[in-house]
Design a protein around this motif. Sequence first.
Motif, PDB file in Angstrom:
ATOM      1  N   LEU A 315     -23.790  10.440 -11.068  1.00 29.07           N
ATOM      2  CA  LEU A 315     -24.319   9.093 -11.278  1.00 29.07           C
ATOM      3  C   LEU A 315     -23.354   8.018 -10.793  1.00 29.07           C
ATOM      4  O   LEU A 315     -23.779   6.981 -10.272  1.00 29.07           O
ATOM      5  CB  LEU A 315     -24.640   8.877 -12.760  1.00 29.07           C
ATOM      6  CG  LEU A 315     -25.927   9.543 -13.257  1.00 29.07           C
ATOM      7  CD1 LEU A 315     -26.094   9.334 -14.753  1.00 29.07           C
ATOM      8  CD2 LEU A 315     -27.140   8.988 -12.523  1.00 29.07           C
ATOM      9  N   VAL A 316     -22.050   8.248 -10.958  1.00 25.80           N
ATOM     10  CA  VAL A 316     -21.056   7.286 -10.470  1.00 25.80           C
ATOM     11  C   VAL A 316     -21.173   7.137  -8.956  1.00 25.80           C
ATOM     12  O   VAL A 316     -21.181   6.025  -8.420  1.00 25.80           O
ATOM     13  CB  VAL A 316     -19.632   7.730 -10.868  1.00 25.80           C
ATOM     14  CG1 VAL A 316     -18.587   6.986 -10.037  1.00 25.80           C
ATOM     15  CG2 VAL A 316     -19.382   7.467 -12.340  1.00 25.80           C
ATOM     16  N   ILE A 317     -21.280   8.270  -8.261  1.00 21.40           N
ATOM     17  CA  ILE A 317     -21.392   8.235  -6.800  1.00 21.40           C
ATOM     18  C   ILE A 317     -22.677   7.521  -6.371  1.00 21.40           C
ATOM     19  O   ILE A 317     -22.672   6.658  -5.488  1.00 21.40           O
ATOM     20  CB  ILE A 317     -21.353   9.661  -6.226  1.00 21.40           C
ATOM     21  CG1 ILE A 317     -19.979  10.286  -6.468  1.00 21.40           C
ATOM     22  CG2 ILE A 317     -21.667   9.658  -4.726  1.00 21.40           C
ATOM     23  CD1 ILE A 317     -19.899  11.756  -6.117  1.00 21.40           C
ATOM     24  N   ILE A 318     -23.783   7.874  -7.019  1.00 26.01           N
ATOM     25  CA  ILE A 318     -25.075   7.276  -6.640  1.00 26.01           C
ATOM     26  C   ILE A 318     -25.085   5.777  -6.937  1.00 26.01           C
ATOM     27  O   ILE A 318     -25.499   4.957  -6.102  1.00 26.01           O
ATOM     28  CB  ILE A 318     -26.229   7.977  -7.381  1.00 26.01           C
ATOM     29  CG1 ILE A 318     -26.359   9.431  -6.902  1.00 26.01           C
ATOM     30  CG2 ILE A 318     -27.542   7.240  -7.150  1.00 26.01           C
ATOM     31  CD1 ILE A 318     -27.325  10.262  -7.720  1.00 26.01           C
ATOM     32  N   PHE A 319     -24.603   5.381  -8.116  1.00 27.09           N
ATOM     33  CA  PHE A 319     -24.585   3.966  -8.472  1.00 27.09           C
ATOM     34  C   PHE A 319     -23.688   3.175  -7.519  1.00 27.09           C
ATOM     35  O   PHE A 319     -24.026   2.057  -7.116  1.00 27.09           O
ATOM     36  CB  PHE A 319     -24.103   3.777  -9.917  1.00 27.09           C
ATOM     37  CG  PHE A 319     -25.209   3.683 -10.915  1.00 27.09           C
ATOM     38  CD1 PHE A 319     -26.020   2.562 -10.960  1.00 27.09           C
ATOM     39  CD2 PHE A 319     -25.445   4.700 -11.825  1.00 27.09           C
ATOM     40  CE1 PHE A 319     -27.050   2.460 -11.886  1.00 27.09           C
ATOM     41  CE2 PHE A 319     -26.476   4.616 -12.745  1.00 27.09           C
ATOM     42  CZ  PHE A 319     -27.277   3.487 -12.779  1.00 27.09           C
ATOM     43  N   TYR A 320     -22.542   3.744  -7.177  1.00 26.50           N
ATOM     44  CA  TYR A 320     -21.632   3.055  -6.272  1.00 26.50           C
ATOM     45  C   TYR A 320     -22.297   2.832  -4.910  1.00 26.50           C
ATOM     46  O   TYR A 320     -22.275   1.722  -4.365  1.00 26.50           O
ATOM     47  CB  TYR A 320     -20.343   3.854  -6.093  1.00 26.50           C
ATOM     48  CG  TYR A 320     -19.384   3.220  -5.108  1.00 26.50           C
ATOM     49  CD1 TYR A 320     -18.471   2.260  -5.525  1.00 26.50           C
ATOM     50  CD2 TYR A 320     -19.418   3.557  -3.768  1.00 26.50           C
ATOM     51  CE1 TYR A 320     -17.606   1.656  -4.629  1.00 26.50           C
ATOM     52  CE2 TYR A 320     -18.561   2.956  -2.853  1.00 26.50           C
ATOM     53  CZ  TYR A 320     -17.656   2.015  -3.289  1.00 26.50           C
ATOM     54  OH  TYR A 320     -16.816   1.417  -2.386  1.00 26.50           O
ATOM     55  N   CYS A 321     -22.902   3.886  -4.385  1.00 30.01           N
ATOM     56  CA  CYS A 321     -23.487   3.800  -3.039  1.00 30.01           C
ATOM     57  C   CYS A 321     -24.682   2.855  -2.986  1.00 30.01           C
ATOM     58  O   CYS A 321     -24.806   2.041  -2.063  1.00 30.01           O
ATOM     59  CB  CYS A 321     -23.894   5.198  -2.561  1.00 30.01           C
ATOM     60  SG  CYS A 321     -22.498   6.299  -2.266  1.00 30.01           S
ATOM     61  N   ILE A 322     -25.570   2.935  -3.970  1.00 31.86           N
ATOM     62  CA  ILE A 322     -26.755   2.075  -3.927  1.00 31.86           C
ATOM     63  C   ILE A 322     -26.380   0.623  -4.211  1.00 31.86           C
ATOM     64  O   ILE A 322     -26.956  -0.304  -3.643  1.00 31.86           O
ATOM     65  CB  ILE A 322     -27.851   2.571  -4.909  1.00 31.86           C
ATOM     66  CG1 ILE A 322     -29.164   1.825  -4.618  1.00 31.86           C
ATOM     67  CG2 ILE A 322     -27.436   2.405  -6.350  1.00 31.86           C
ATOM     68  CD1 ILE A 322     -30.338   2.343  -5.416  1.00 31.86           C
TER      69      ILE A 322
END
Length: 455
Positions: A315-322
């Motif tokens: 979730l950290v990776i996805i939230f950062y990227c989006i």
Amino acid sequence: MKVKLFLRGVLEIMQMMFREVHKENEHEEAVEEAGFGLFHGLLLVVCGWANASDAVEILCVSFLLPTARCDLHLSSSDMGLLTANIFLGMMIGGYMWGYLADQRGRQKVLVMSLTVNGVFGALASFAPRFWLFLLLRFISGVGVGGSIPVIFSYFSEFQPRLKRGAMISALATFWMAGNILAAGLAWLVIPRTWVRFSLGGLDFQSWRLFVVLCSVPSLTSALIFSLAMPESPRFLMEAGRETEALRVFCRMFAINHRGSLKTFSICGLHIPSEKKERETRRGGTHTLRFVNLKQCLAPIRQLFVGELASRSVCLVIIFYCISFGYYGLWMWFPELFKRAEDGGSPCANVSRLQSHDNQSCYPVKTAVYMEGFVTAASNLPGNIFTVLLMDVIGGKALLCCSLLLSSVSVFLIYEVKTKAQSLLISCVFSGVSVVAWNSLDVLGTELYPTQLRST
């Protein structure tokens, strides 16, 4: 001896798991017994208004850039710092308010964070210098960082299991409403030349009035939550406050079954004795007390332990990227539209625009704000799509498809040469990427236990 200790440890873990499952089942039973109806509709409107207020506060900066850059003498670097500033405040506020919401209660934290957001957002409109405007927007961001995650935790804990996905998706659609409200206000207020007067040596332009109006949703939301909204019953059960939780369930039942002769059949909730003892020792959760840094960081460490670790990392990776892609574009759309309006590619006029004086900002071109309004409205199909299919397809599938399609649409920006092309690509990107945000709102809420949900 080692075998006995091992078996004792296994037994304690099994007992703990049983208590958690029993507690979850009891909460679900009480929510189902309270019914689904008018209460949940009113809750959706109130929480949705709070969610929209956060969107307004974040996006108002992007709409004031085309004119405020002249009055505050901003370079492109200054404008980038201003747009990033509120997110820095949100990051700090998220940790602080998230911890307090999990430890002290959702409703109180929502009132405080929304108040901070609204008050300092309004004060920013009177800032005569860029550094002061930047500071006040930062503090406003601290408030936004609390209300965004907490509102979804609070809202989800009132929902029946079978309705939860669709209702959280419906709540997420209010972000689009906030986008449209911010764009509409900018379109109506900023181009108005009559909104200009001197206030103690401060030249109060129309964009400053726009900033004041953008703080109204947050302040009204704080007032509604403080006067009319109950604490989350799930949190009250976690905190060992059985009587208060039961009172909330009865209130939900009474509103959902108005005019009915039915009565709420659950007479008591089982709260483990250790929770009551812990609640008594710490003097209740009715007041917000100061906590040290070590206490705030403890729940964050728990997010990266055991089976929660893989979820949190993903979730950290996805939230950062989006966030990088979505806000990196959304916060600059009005400015890019203005550069396209002045002629040529949005990137071709940077050096020329930096050297312009106030003549390049006034009179304000309404087309810039009309295009922002259209871009905000383009979120509507994606929101409807999410509400209808969230409980059918699932959040994970919607998230994957949305991320893929929105990333493809971004590559087309490289070929943008005209204002019409820029508007079309921005609408496609916004309409597709909003599905990913709505899916994340559902997944992020459902993947964590109550005591860590807001964190």
